[in-house]
Design a protein around this motif. Structure first.
Motif, short mmCIF file in Angstrom:
data_model
loop_
_atom_site.label_atom_id
_atom_site.label_comp_id
_atom_site.label_asym_id
_atom_site.label_seq_id
_atom_site.Cartn_x
_atom_site.Cartn_y
_atom_site.Cartn_z
N UNK A 270 -1.23 -7.39 -12.81
CA UNK A 270 -0.97 -8.01 -14.11
C UNK A 270 -0.85 -9.52 -13.93
N UNK A 271 -0.90 -10.20 -15.05
CA UNK A 271 -0.70 -11.65 -15.09
C UNK A 271 0.26 -11.95 -16.23
N UNK B 242 -2.24 -1.21 -0.56
CA UNK B 242 -3.64 -1.43 -0.91
C UNK B 242 -3.81 -2.61 -1.85
N UNK B 243 -2.91 -2.74 -2.81
CA UNK B 243 -2.97 -3.87 -3.73
C UNK B 243 -2.75 -5.18 -2.99
N UNK B 244 -1.73 -5.23 -2.13
CA UNK B 244 -1.44 -6.45 -1.38
C UNK B 244 -2.57 -6.79 -0.42
N UNK B 245 -3.15 -5.79 0.23
CA UNK B 245 -4.25 -6.05 1.16
C UNK B 245 -5.48 -6.61 0.45
N UNK B 246 -5.69 -6.20 -0.79
CA UNK B 246 -6.87 -6.64 -1.52
C UNK B 246 -6.65 -7.92 -2.29
N UNK B 247 -5.50 -8.05 -2.96
CA UNK B 247 -5.27 -9.19 -3.85
C UNK B 247 -4.23 -10.19 -3.36
N UNK C 115 -0.21 -11.15 -1.46
CA UNK C 115 1.21 -10.89 -1.70
C UNK C 115 1.72 -11.50 -3.00
N UNK C 116 1.05 -12.49 -3.52
CA UNK C 116 1.51 -13.14 -4.74
C UNK C 116 1.10 -12.43 -6.02
N UNK C 117 0.35 -11.35 -5.92
CA UNK C 117 -0.13 -10.66 -7.11
C UNK C 117 0.97 -9.80 -7.73
N UNK C 118 1.30 -10.05 -8.99
CA UNK C 118 2.28 -9.23 -9.71
C UNK C 118 1.62 -7.92 -10.11
N UNK C 119 2.42 -6.86 -10.23
CA UNK C 119 1.89 -5.55 -10.59
C UNK C 119 2.93 -4.76 -11.36
#
Length: 128
Positions: free
Chosen positions: A25-26, A54-59, A61-65
């Motif tokens: 999300x943003x 998987x989310x952290x590996x792809x996008x 550590x700063x990506x909110x979810x």
């Protein structure tokens, strides 16, 4: 028409929900907004991951979810015309770098060389 067994059918007839997903999300005007991505063919797609790793590996550590079930993710994105949900995409492209100042097409010439060239051609004398 005969129903194929799952072992024979590359795409089974029944779609099973993937379960709770980690959805990128943003920030938006009213809270978090689901991020939409593009498939390799350029179509818009919602993305969900089956694990936070998987989310952290792809996008990164700063990506909110947030956690959403696949049917809820589809319900959010279908009104936007997005009907594809990609689960655990194998990779993503890097974000484009910000545009910097314009770079001259030719090799850089030191200012001292330009000044010497101007004196040699008589350009400085003609300016006075």
């Amino acid at each position: 028409m005969e129903q194929l067994l799952y072992g024979e059918d590359p795409e089974p007839s029944d779609r099973f929900p993937a379960g709770p997903l980690y959805v990128p999300v943003r920030p938006g005007p009213s809270g978090s907004v689901v991020r939409l991505f593009r498939t390799p063919l350029g179509d818009r797609s919602a993305v969900g991951f089956t694990s936070a790793c998987g989310l952290v590996a792809t996008l990164g550590t700063g990506q909110a979810w947030i956690r959403l079930a696949e049917p809820a993710l589809r319900a959010l994105t279908t009104p936007l015309g997005v009907t594809t949900v990609t689960i655990d995409p194998p990779f993503t492209a890097c974000a484009p770098a910000p545009a910097g100042p314009a770079v001259p097409a030719g090799p850089a010439v030191p200012a001292a060389a330009l000044a010497a060239s101007a004196r040699w051609t008589g350009w400085e004398e003609s300016r006075r």
